[in-house]
Design an enzyme around this catalytic site. Structure first.
Site, PDB file in Angstrom:
ATOM      1  N   GLU A  73      -9.180   4.112  -2.043  1.00  0.00           N
ATOM      2  CA  GLU A  73      -7.983   3.900  -2.850  1.00  0.00           C
ATOM      3  C   GLU A  73      -8.328   3.165  -4.141  1.00  0.00           C
ATOM      4  OE1 GLU A  73      -4.474   2.511  -0.922  1.00  0.00           O
ATOM      5  OE2 GLU A  73      -5.113   3.172   1.078  1.00  0.00           O
ATOM      6  N   TYR A  83       2.646   2.832  15.188  1.00  0.00           N
ATOM      7  CA  TYR A  83       3.311   2.965  13.877  1.00  0.00           C
ATOM      8  C   TYR A  83       4.734   3.505  13.925  1.00  0.00           C
ATOM      9  CZ  TYR A  83       2.943   8.047  13.041  1.00  0.00           C
ATOM     10  OH  TYR A  83       3.104   9.401  13.068  1.00  0.00           O
ATOM     11  N   ASP A 131       0.842  -1.191   0.000  1.00  0.00           N
ATOM     12  CA  ASP A 131       0.000   0.000   0.000  1.00  0.00           C
ATOM     13  C   ASP A 131       0.878   1.242   0.000  1.00  0.00           C
ATOM     14  OD1 ASP A 131      -2.478   1.264  -0.029  1.00  0.00           O
ATOM     15  OD2 ASP A 131      -2.483   1.511   2.142  1.00  0.00           O
ATOM     16  N   GLU A 157      -9.451  12.725   7.734  1.00  0.00           N
ATOM     17  CA  GLU A 157      -9.344  14.058   7.134  1.00  0.00           C
ATOM     18  C   GLU A 157     -10.687  14.780   7.107  1.00  0.00           C
ATOM     19  OE1 GLU A 157      -6.700  13.748   3.367  1.00  0.00           O
ATOM     20  OE2 GLU A 157      -7.373  11.738   3.896  1.00  0.00           O
ATOM     21  N   TYR A 170       1.156   5.767  -0.577  1.00  0.00           N
ATOM     22  CA  TYR A 170       0.778   6.970   0.163  1.00  0.00           C
ATOM     23  C   TYR A 170       1.008   8.137  -0.796  1.00  0.00           C
ATOM     24  CZ  TYR A 170       0.933   9.794   4.564  1.00  0.00           C
ATOM     25  OH  TYR A 170       0.706  10.670   5.607  1.00  0.00           O
ATOM     26  N   GLN A 220      -3.317   2.413  15.107  1.00  0.00           N
ATOM     27  CA  GLN A 220      -2.242   2.868  14.222  1.00  0.00           C
ATOM     28  C   GLN A 220      -1.363   3.933  14.888  1.00  0.00           C
ATOM     29  OE1 GLN A 220      -3.811   4.648  10.634  1.00  0.00           O
ATOM     30  NE2 GLN A 220      -1.799   5.015   9.735  1.00  0.00           N
ATOM     31  N   THR A 274      -8.663  -5.601   4.256  1.00  0.00           N
ATOM     32  CA  THR A 274      -8.634  -4.658   3.138  1.00  0.00           C
ATOM     33  C   THR A 274      -9.671  -5.161   2.150  1.00  0.00           C
ATOM     34  OG1 THR A 274      -6.239  -4.409   3.438  1.00  0.00           O
ATOM     35  CG2 THR A 274      -7.169  -3.601   1.363  1.00  0.00           C
ATOM     36  N   ARG A 290       1.364  15.812  13.062  1.00  0.00           N
ATOM     37  CA  ARG A 290       2.612  16.505  13.381  1.00  0.00           C
ATOM     38  C   ARG A 290       2.404  18.002  13.201  1.00  0.00           C
ATOM     39  NH1 ARG A 290       3.927  12.355  10.028  1.00  0.00           N
ATOM     40  NH2 ARG A 290       4.086  13.784   8.275  1.00  0.00           N
ATOM     41  N   ASP A 322      -8.943   0.586   2.251  1.00  0.00           N
ATOM     42  CA  ASP A 322      -7.920   0.224   3.236  1.00  0.00           C
ATOM     43  C   ASP A 322      -8.438   0.619   4.630  1.00  0.00           C
ATOM     44  OD1 ASP A 322      -5.575  -0.292   4.626  1.00  0.00           O
ATOM     45  OD2 ASP A 322      -4.620   1.584   3.986  1.00  0.00           O
ATOM     46  N   HIS A 360      -3.569  14.179   0.706  1.00  0.00           N
ATOM     47  CA  HIS A 360      -3.760  13.279   1.854  1.00  0.00           C
ATOM     48  C   HIS A 360      -2.549  13.331   2.790  1.00  0.00           C
ATOM     49  CE1 HIS A 360      -4.796   9.757   4.236  1.00  0.00           C
ATOM     50  NE2 HIS A 360      -3.634   9.209   3.918  1.00  0.00           N
ATOM     51  N   THR A 366      -4.492   6.558  -0.020  1.00  0.00           N
ATOM     52  CA  THR A 366      -5.748   7.295   0.084  1.00  0.00           C
ATOM     53  C   THR A 366      -5.801   8.407  -0.947  1.00  0.00           C
ATOM     54  OG1 THR A 366      -5.656   6.916   2.437  1.00  0.00           O
ATOM     55  CG2 THR A 366      -7.237   8.561   1.673  1.00  0.00           C
ATOM     56  N   GLU A 419     -10.144   4.193   3.926  1.00  0.00           N
ATOM     57  CA  GLU A 419      -9.267   4.913   3.016  1.00  0.00           C
ATOM     58  C   GLU A 419      -9.702   4.558   1.599  1.00  0.00           C
ATOM     59  OE1 GLU A 419      -5.115   4.302   4.083  1.00  0.00           O
ATOM     60  OE2 GLU A 419      -5.286   5.822   5.663  1.00  0.00           O
ATOM     61  N   ARG A 438      -7.445   4.023  13.473  1.00  0.00           N
ATOM     62  CA  ARG A 438      -6.522   5.146  13.710  1.00  0.00           C
ATOM     63  C   ARG A 438      -5.915   5.137  15.103  1.00  0.00           C
ATOM     64  NH1 ARG A 438      -5.446   6.116   8.657  1.00  0.00           N
ATOM     65  NH2 ARG A 438      -7.255   6.771   7.453  1.00  0.00           N
ATOM     66  N   LYS A 451      -3.955  -1.836  10.340  1.00  0.00           N
ATOM     67  CA  LYS A 451      -4.364  -1.972   8.943  1.00  0.00           C
ATOM     68  C   LYS A 451      -4.622  -3.426   8.546  1.00  0.00           C
ATOM     69  CE  LYS A 451      -3.101   2.283   7.338  1.00  0.00           C
ATOM     70  NZ  LYS A 451      -3.922   3.150   6.493  1.00  0.00           N
TER      71      LYS A 451
HETATM   72 CA    CA Z   1      -3.740   3.246   2.763  1.00  0.00          CA
END
Ligand code: CA
Length: 409
Positions: free
Chosen positions: A196, A239, A121, A356, A123, A235, A252, A137, A228, A128, A342, A194, A232, A248
């Site tokens: 995708e 992560y 997968d 988001e 990114y 994750q 899927t 962050r 996906d 996104h 995503t 997500e 959260r 994750k």
């Molecule tokens: Ca993804």
């Protein structure tokens, strides 16, 4: 009054003969006998039976329980089989043979059409990645320093890729609530989607030999919508530093239909301008095909549209992702599946995740059944998409849908 043929499609049907996606189905009469099917309008053609009935040499590829033989056959065969199928569903003389082999799509069971080999997968949406960076962050740069130099990705869990319509039990796991010192254990409270696009590899590659940008179509057979599912809270706690794992890998979902790349020729488009020059193996400026695709995705929760992510805005293309995935010498296998990442456009309603859309729960969505930050048990998430087809037509992608159910007891 003559009975209307299932092959007499309404004008503008997104599953007309210009589309012809492939899947695998069973009927109620023979629930154990998996067969390759091709969708035409609101019916599924038993492609193997059609090949046999018409004495086609492609019976060896189509009269099968999986798409695997077709996937491995390569680009010339993909084109020739597609031409034959187009003739079978459009030439009037074939109707007496073909019509009895059509099953209403609502009356068959659809299965994962090939065994998923490796699942990767990416990114690849700048919008996104920027949104996620701002959420997680807020004091740092939204994009990490590597983002515009390579398509960031991770290896996921192929064994939990499930076909559209499969229920999704809410995952259990560790998560550390905001302000808490220690993690707790339980059902995810931030279950997300997500939106995708998945790319399906047909022809394998040799270990040690990277697949260059220009060989994308020699290996990749087609596309499927992909959800996906992402926990959260799990994750966010797990992560760092190695990336997504149990947040994750529980599931899927992919569409039951694989749309061949050839059906998307009219949707080919140049990707957005890049403000950082990629290294030569990723530089597609001089390539014959730049690999962008104009796919218009719609995401619904319980039947209410919550987002319309535009795939044409993706920064990295599927060809660049394939080149990057193999540049170290890693080989491809038939059935490899890789997700685009995503899909989020620049506008608020174009964001492909609840993370988001609700800004990590700060701005709940108003649905008729109540406010939503993340998914609740019973919620049904459905993604559909279409692409421009030849002569002003639309090419429909098969939907991907799934319902959240409580964790297994
Ligand atoms: Ca993804």
């Amino acid at each position: 009054m003559s009975e209307q043929s299932p092959l007499d499609l309404a004008e503008g049907d997104p599953f007309g003969p210009h589309n012809l996606p492939y899947g695998v189905f069973t009927t109620a009469d023979e629930p154990e006998r998996r067969r390759v099917g091709v969708r035409v309008g609101s019916h599924v053609l038993d492609a193997g039976a059609a090949a046999r009935a018409l004495g086609s040499p492609y019976a060896a590829l189509l009269d099968q329980p999986s798409l695997r033989p077709l996937l491995t056959a390569g680009r010339t065969a993909w084109r020739d089989v597609r031409r034959a199928l187009t003739a079978w569903v459009t030439v009037p003389a074939h109707r007496p043979d073909i019509e009895p082999l059509l099953h209403p799509v609502g009356e068959v069971a659809l299965h994962l059409p090939y065994e998923v080999a490796d699942y990767v997968d990416f990114y690849a949406s700048e919008n996104h990645a920027t949104n996620v960076g701002r959420i997680f962050r807020p004091d740092g740069d939204a994009l990490t320093p590597n983002w515009k130099h390579l398509p960031i990705g991770y290896h996921g869990r192929s064994g939990t890729v499930v076909v559209s319509g499969t229920d999704i039990p809410r995952p259990l796991g560790q998560r550390r609530p905001p302000g808490a010192e220690n993690p707790s254990f339980g059902p995810s409270v931030k279950l997300d989607i997500e939106a995708e696009v998945g790319f399906v590899v047909g022809v394998p590659s040799e270990r040690g030999r990277p697949v260059p940008l220009g060989s994308f179509r020699d290996h990749v057979f087609g596309v499927s919508l992909l959800n996906d599912w992402s926990a959260r809270d799990i994750q966010a706690w797990e992560y760092v530093p190695l990336g997504p794992f149990l947040g994750k890998s529980f599931a899927t979902s992919v569409s039951a239909w694989v749309t061949p790349l050839e059906a998307l020729d009219a949707a080919r488009t140049a990707p957005p301008a890049r403000d950082v020059a990629p290294l030569p193996y990723l530089d597609d400026a001089a390539e014959e095909e730049q690999g962008g695709l104009d796919l218009r995705i719609t995401v619904s929760v319980n039947g209410h549209v919550i987002a319309e992510p535009p795939f044409a805005t993706m920064y990295w293309t599927a060809a660049q992702q394939l080149a990057h995935m193999t540049v170290n010498g890693a080989s491809l296998r038939t059935g490899d599946l890789y997700g685009s990442g995503t899909v989020s456009g620049p506008e608020t309603h174009q964001r492909g995740s609840l993370l988001e859309l609700t800004w990590n729960g700060r701005d709940p969505l108003e649905l008729p059944e109540g406010k939503r930050t993340f998914l609740e048990d019973g919620d049904v998430v459905t993604m559909t998409a279409w692409a421009p087809g030849p002569d002003g037509t639309r090419v429909g992608l098969g939907e991907v849908t799934g319902r959240i159910v409580p964790p297994h007891a």
